[in-house]
Each structure stands twice: as structure tokens, then as C-alpha cells.
Scaffold this motif. Structure first.
Motif, PDB file in Angstrom:
ATOM      1  N   UNK A  78       0.826  -1.209   0.000  1.00  0.00           N
ATOM      2  CA  UNK A  78       0.000   0.000   0.000  1.00  0.00           C
ATOM      3  C   UNK A  78       0.856   1.253   0.000  1.00  0.00           C
ATOM      4  N   UNK A  79       0.382   2.274  -0.706  1.00  0.00           N
ATOM      5  CA  UNK A  79       1.020   3.590  -0.682  1.00  0.00           C
ATOM      6  C   UNK A  79       0.369   4.505   0.352  1.00  0.00           C
ATOM      7  N   UNK A  80      -0.630   3.988   1.054  1.00  0.00           N
ATOM      8  CA  UNK A  80      -1.339   4.789   2.052  1.00  0.00           C
ATOM      9  C   UNK A  80      -0.403   5.129   3.210  1.00  0.00           C
ATOM     10  N   UNK A  81      -0.398   6.372   3.604  1.00  0.00           N
ATOM     11  CA  UNK A  81       0.391   6.776   4.762  1.00  0.00           C
ATOM     12  C   UNK A  81      -0.371   6.381   6.025  1.00  0.00           C
ATOM     13  N   UNK A  82       0.247   5.525   6.799  1.00  0.00           N
ATOM     14  CA  UNK A  82      -0.374   5.057   8.040  1.00  0.00           C
ATOM     15  C   UNK A  82       0.022   6.030   9.154  1.00  0.00           C
ATOM     16  N   UNK A  83      -0.952   6.599   9.866  1.00  0.00           N
ATOM     17  CA  UNK A  83      -0.621   7.530  10.949  1.00  0.00           C
ATOM     18  C   UNK A  83       0.297   6.883  11.995  1.00  0.00           C
ATOM     19  N   UNK A  84       1.225   7.664  12.496  1.00  0.00           N
ATOM     20  CA  UNK A  84       2.199   7.184  13.483  1.00  0.00           C
ATOM     21  C   UNK A  84       1.505   6.580  14.704  1.00  0.00           C
ATOM     22  N   UNK A  85       0.366   7.181  15.116  1.00  0.00           N
ATOM     23  CA  UNK A  85      -0.329   6.651  16.301  1.00  0.00           C
ATOM     24  C   UNK A  85      -0.802   5.212  16.076  1.00  0.00           C
ATOM     25  N   UNK A  86      -1.055   4.822  14.832  1.00  0.00           N
ATOM     26  CA  UNK A  86      -1.414   3.432  14.537  1.00  0.00           C
ATOM     27  C   UNK A  86      -0.172   2.561  14.416  1.00  0.00           C
ATOM     28  N   UNK A  87       0.847   3.071  13.740  1.00  0.00           N
ATOM     29  CA  UNK A  87       2.077   2.290  13.559  1.00  0.00           C
ATOM     30  C   UNK A  87       2.700   1.924  14.908  1.00  0.00           C
ATOM     31  N   UNK A  88       2.559   2.792  15.900  1.00  0.00           N
ATOM     32  CA  UNK A  88       3.105   2.498  17.239  1.00  0.00           C
ATOM     33  C   UNK A  88       2.388   1.327  17.904  1.00  0.00           C
ATOM     34  N   UNK A  89       1.184   0.996  17.443  1.00  0.00           N
ATOM     35  CA  UNK A  89       0.412  -0.104  18.037  1.00  0.00           C
ATOM     36  C   UNK A  89       0.761  -1.461  17.431  1.00  0.00           C
ATOM     37  N   UNK A  90       1.628  -1.445  16.437  1.00  0.00           N
ATOM     38  CA  UNK A  90       2.089  -2.694  15.808  1.00  0.00           C
ATOM     39  C   UNK A  90       3.492  -3.020  16.260  1.00  0.00           C
ATOM     40  N   UNK A  91       3.855  -4.259  16.444  1.00  0.00           N
ATOM     41  CA  UNK A  91       2.984  -5.432  16.395  1.00  0.00           C
ATOM     42  C   UNK A  91       1.964  -5.405  17.537  1.00  0.00           C
ATOM     43  N   UNK A  92       0.781  -5.930  17.227  1.00  0.00           N
ATOM     44  CA  UNK A  92      -0.279  -5.982  18.216  1.00  0.00           C
ATOM     45  C   UNK A  92      -1.629  -6.252  17.596  1.00  0.00           C
ATOM     46  N   UNK A  93      -2.675  -6.288  18.423  1.00  0.00           N
ATOM     47  CA  UNK A  93      -4.020  -6.671  17.971  1.00  0.00           C
ATOM     48  C   UNK A  93      -4.794  -5.534  17.310  1.00  0.00           C
ATOM     49  N   UNK A  94      -4.181  -4.945  16.277  1.00  0.00           N
ATOM     50  CA  UNK A  94      -4.812  -3.873  15.522  1.00  0.00           C
ATOM     51  C   UNK A  94      -4.798  -4.250  14.046  1.00  0.00           C
ATOM     52  N   UNK A  95      -5.953  -4.163  13.401  1.00  0.00           N
ATOM     53  CA  UNK A  95      -6.086  -4.422  11.967  1.00  0.00           C
ATOM     54  C   UNK A  95      -6.394  -3.101  11.280  1.00  0.00           C
ATOM     55  N   UNK A  96      -5.657  -2.822  10.201  1.00  0.00           N
ATOM     56  CA  UNK A  96      -5.807  -1.560   9.479  1.00  0.00           C
ATOM     57  C   UNK A  96      -6.225  -1.860   8.038  1.00  0.00           C
TER      58      UNK A  96
END
Length: 190
Positions: A78-96
Motif C-alpha cells: 500500500x502507498x497509504x500513509x499510516x498515521x504514526x499513532x497506529x504504527x506504534x500499536x504494531x505489532x499488536x491486535x490492531x487491523x488496518x
């Protein structure tokens, strides 16, 4: 076939089963999941997603989450820019859910479990993941009930005991840079 996650060869065994295009039941950092290898677009020789749909009795219009081995892997698809607040939750139980380069959208998750990330890395491809249950039925959390119900339908079950949690991942969608919660789960999104 069943093996214990604590077996030193379990990640290798799981990845070999998946690379053959077979379906396995693997423990994740949330619930057990049906898993199969994701093939490249236009090269769906194994059709692992179709096999999982048949086992679950799930309609074809409901896609599966794709697990990746590291957060940076999402940039491959993906070329979508993932917000830093979401990237900090990975690895983990978050699906984007993001738009992918090949068209459409895909739900990606980088699981918190290192063993599972090792399996994905050995597959050299994302793997599908969806909860272990028949479509419309409750998610199965006990390894004995999972084995009774599905051992004849899958090539491998990796036993990690009963689920530590039955809370699924939180699912979010990115709409023009805005984070929209699709399903509340194990991670709180502000």
C-alpha cells in the motif's frame, strides 16, 4: 496433524504446511485463526482463501485479514500513509484497512506474537487469518473443541492451549487520512 507451539520446530512445520497451499489453525495474539498463504495477484494456484471459506461456510464477499511479519511490510502492498499513532500499536491486535497498489482494499495486521511473525516471515508472504468457527457461530476458544470440530478439515493444528483472550483485534479503516473504527476490540483507539 497436531503439534505443540512449544515444539522447537513448530514454526517451521507451520510454514511448510502453509507454503504447500494447505490450511492450518494457528494461535495468534488474540484468538485461534484459520490460516492460509496469500498468493500474489493473478497467481492464485492454491486458493487458500477459498478453502478457508468452504471450511467456515463463509460467503465469498467477506475478505480475510492478511497478517504481515513486520509493520514496514505494509509499504510493500500500500502507498497509504499510516498515521504514526497506529504504527506504534504494531505489532499488536490492531487491523488496518488500506487501499492497496493492485486496487481495492485489504485489512492488514502485524500480530504481537513473535512465533506467528516468524511463521509469516518463513512463508515469505502474508497469511490469511480468520477466527476459528463456522460462519455465524461463536468463536471457538478451547483447543479440544477446536480439534473435535475441525481436525478433519485442516492439515495442521498448532496447540497453544486454550485462548488467553477471546477479544479480537480492533479494526480501523483509513478514510482520507481519518481513522474510522470499524470494530472495537483489544486495542483502544482515541
Amino acid at each position: 496433524m497436531t503439534c505443540s507451539k512449544s515444539d522447537p520446530d513448530s514454526a517451521r512445520i507451520a510454514s511448510e504446511v502453509l507454503r504447500k497451499g494447505l490450511v492450518a489453525i494457528l494461535p495468534t495474539d488474540t484468538v485461534y485463526g484459520f490460516s492460509g498463504i496469500v498468493e500474489s495477484p493473478g497467481n492464485n494456484y492454491f486458493n487458500a482463501d477459498k478453502k478457508i471459506q468452504e471450511i467456515k461456510g463463509r460467503s465469498e464477499n467477506k475478505p480475510f485479514i492478511q497478517l504481515i511479519s513486520s509493520p514496514e511490510d505494509i509499504l510493500t502492498f500500500s502507498d497509504t500513509r499510516i498515521p504514526e499513532k497506529l504504527m506504534r500499536l504494531w505489532p499488536g491486535p490492531l487491523t488496518v484497512i488500506v487501499a492497496v497498489k493492485t486496487g481495492g482494499t485489504v485489512a492488514f495486521r502485524c500480530p504481537g506474537d513473535q512465533w506467528l511473525r516468524d511463521v509469516i516471515d518463513m512463508c515469505q508472504s502474508p497469511i490469511y487469518s480468520t477466527s476459528v468457527n463456522r460462519s455465524g457461530q461463536p468463536v471457538l476458544t478451547g483447543i479440544n473443541e477446536i480439534s473435535r470440530e475441525f481436525e478433519k478439515d485442516v492439515a495442521l493444528i498448532v496447540d497453544d492451549g486454550d485462548c488467553r483472550t477471546s477479544i479480537p483485534s480492533t479494526i480501523v479503516r483509513l478514510d482520507d487520512g481519518e481513522v474510522v473504527v470499524v470494530r472495537k476490540g483489544a486495542v483502544e483507539i482515541n
